[in-house]
Write a protein that holds these residues in place. Structure first.
Motif, PDB file in Angstrom:
ATOM      1  N   ALA A 189       0.837  -1.205   0.000  1.00 32.32           N
ATOM      2  CA  ALA A 189       0.000   0.000   0.000  1.00 32.32           C
ATOM      3  C   ALA A 189       0.873   1.256   0.000  1.00 32.32           C
ATOM      4  O   ALA A 189       0.566   2.223  -0.715  1.00 32.32           O
ATOM      5  CB  ALA A 189      -0.929  -0.002   1.213  1.00 32.32           C
ATOM      6  N   PHE A 190       1.967   1.231   0.742  1.00 30.78           N
ATOM      7  CA  PHE A 190       2.880   2.374   0.756  1.00 30.78           C
ATOM      8  C   PHE A 190       3.521   2.585  -0.616  1.00 30.78           C
ATOM      9  O   PHE A 190       3.618   3.716  -1.103  1.00 30.78           O
ATOM     10  CB  PHE A 190       3.963   2.189   1.820  1.00 30.78           C
ATOM     11  N   VAL A 203       2.339   1.668  -3.541  1.00 31.51           N
ATOM     12  CA  VAL A 203       1.307   2.163  -4.458  1.00 31.51           C
ATOM     13  C   VAL A 203       1.041   3.643  -4.188  1.00 31.51           C
ATOM     14  O   VAL A 203       0.925   4.443  -5.135  1.00 31.51           O
ATOM     15  CB  VAL A 203       0.009   1.323  -4.326  1.00 31.51           C
ATOM     16  N   TRP A 204       0.954   4.041  -2.930  1.00 32.17           N
ATOM     17  CA  TRP A 204       0.767   5.454  -2.602  1.00 32.17           C
ATOM     18  C   TRP A 204       1.915   6.300  -3.146  1.00 32.17           C
ATOM     19  O   TRP A 204       1.696   7.371  -3.718  1.00 32.17           O
ATOM     20  CB  TRP A 204       0.662   5.639  -1.087  1.00 32.17           C
ATOM     21  N   LEU A 205       3.143   5.809  -2.998  1.00 29.60           N
ATOM     22  CA  LEU A 205       4.309   6.509  -3.515  1.00 29.60           C
ATOM     23  C   LEU A 205       4.194   6.714  -5.024  1.00 29.60           C
ATOM     24  O   LEU A 205       4.456   7.804  -5.534  1.00 29.60           O
ATOM     25  CB  LEU A 205       5.583   5.719  -3.176  1.00 29.60           C
ATOM     26  N   GLN A 206       3.768   5.678  -5.713  1.00 26.67           N
ATOM     27  CA  GLN A 206       3.624   5.761  -7.168  1.00 26.67           C
ATOM     28  C   GLN A 206       2.529   6.754  -7.560  1.00 26.67           C
ATOM     29  O   GLN A 206       2.723   7.586  -8.438  1.00 26.67           O
ATOM     30  CB  GLN A 206       3.322   4.376  -7.752  1.00 26.67           C
ATOM     31  N   VAL A 207       1.387   6.664  -6.910  1.00 20.74           N
ATOM     32  CA  VAL A 207       0.258   7.533  -7.255  1.00 20.74           C
ATOM     33  C   VAL A 207       0.542   8.986  -6.871  1.00 20.74           C
ATOM     34  O   VAL A 207       0.251   9.908  -7.632  1.00 20.74           O
ATOM     35  CB  VAL A 207      -1.041   7.026  -6.585  1.00 20.74           C
ATOM     36  N   ALA A 208       1.129   9.205  -5.716  1.00 25.94           N
ATOM     37  CA  ALA A 208       1.349  10.567  -5.230  1.00 25.94           C
ATOM     38  C   ALA A 208       2.475  11.292  -5.961  1.00 25.94           C
ATOM     39  O   ALA A 208       2.370  12.492  -6.218  1.00 25.94           O
ATOM     40  CB  ALA A 208       1.640  10.544  -3.736  1.00 25.94           C
ATOM     41  N   ASP A 251       4.564   9.697  -8.728  1.00 24.78           N
ATOM     42  CA  ASP A 251       4.877   9.162 -10.049  1.00 24.78           C
ATOM     43  C   ASP A 251       6.392   9.170 -10.329  1.00 24.78           C
ATOM     44  O   ASP A 251       6.857   9.748 -11.316  1.00 24.78           O
ATOM     45  CB  ASP A 251       4.128   9.948 -11.133  1.00 24.78           C
ATOM     46  N   HIS A 287      11.855   3.175  -7.614  1.00 33.38           N
ATOM     47  CA  HIS A 287      11.277   1.967  -7.012  1.00 33.38           C
ATOM     48  C   HIS A 287      12.338   0.886  -6.842  1.00 33.38           C
ATOM     49  O   HIS A 287      12.340   0.154  -5.846  1.00 33.38           O
ATOM     50  CB  HIS A 287      10.116   1.443  -7.853  1.00 33.38           C
ATOM     51  N   SER A 323      11.780   0.922  -3.144  1.00 35.18           N
ATOM     52  CA  SER A 323      10.670   0.003  -2.889  1.00 35.18           C
ATOM     53  C   SER A 323      11.096  -1.456  -2.825  1.00 35.18           C
ATOM     54  O   SER A 323      10.652  -2.197  -1.936  1.00 35.18           O
ATOM     55  CB  SER A 323       9.586   0.174  -3.956  1.00 35.18           C
TER      56      SER A 323
END
Length: 149
Positions: free
Chosen positions: A77-78, A80-85, A87, A93, A97
């Motif tokens: 979840a972290f 994915v948040w990093l990617q969405v927030a 990019d 990553h 990540s």
């Protein structure tokens, strides 16, 4: 073999603390002194202090299950948040990540395995209906199991 073997306390909270302490430190669940592991995830055959035979220990895939379900899902979840927030590019990553996920899921395997083995011993947990088969395979008396050592 004659040995001093303090029994884990019988009350719920003390039993839980005993299990967590033995599991976290990789100590024998019977005496709390001997080593439980001979390598990172390999369990010893017998306790070097009290002689507990670890044949009963069967955590199987439990440590991996708990590590993936309890630890990896929040880490994902972290990420994915990093990617969405933000990019970030893929190299970010790869540098952050991937190691974060690898360390976050592999590091707790040993304490979780220790916790499961200690819990199995303290709670005398074994698969239902296997007592007679266990006695036949391991040469123990009928009605006894490895928890009665």
């Amino acid at each position: 073999m004659e040995h001093d073997r303090p029994r884990p306390p019988l009350t719920g909270q003390e039993k839980f603390a005993w299990i967590l302490g033995c599991g976290w430190h990789g100590r024998c669940p019977r005496c709390g002194e001997g080593r439980m592991f001979k390598s990172w995830l390999k369990i010893v055959d017998t306790c070097d202090h009290c002689g507990l035979d670890y044949r009963f220990a069967a955590p199987d895939d439990g440590p991996a299950f708990f590590s993936l379900c309890v630890i990896a899902l929040p880490l994902i979840a972290f990420v994915v948040w990093l990617q969405v927030a933000f990019d970030p590019p893929i190299w970010v990553h790869l540098v952050t990540s991937v190691p974060f996920m690898a360390i976050g899921t592999l590091a707790p395997l040993r304490p979780i395995k220790g916790w499961l083995v200690a819990s199995q011993y303290v709670n005398r947990a074994q698969e239902a209906g296997t007592g007679a088969l266990w006695s036949m395979l391991h040469g123990t008396e009928q009605g006894q199991n490895d928890f009665d050592q």
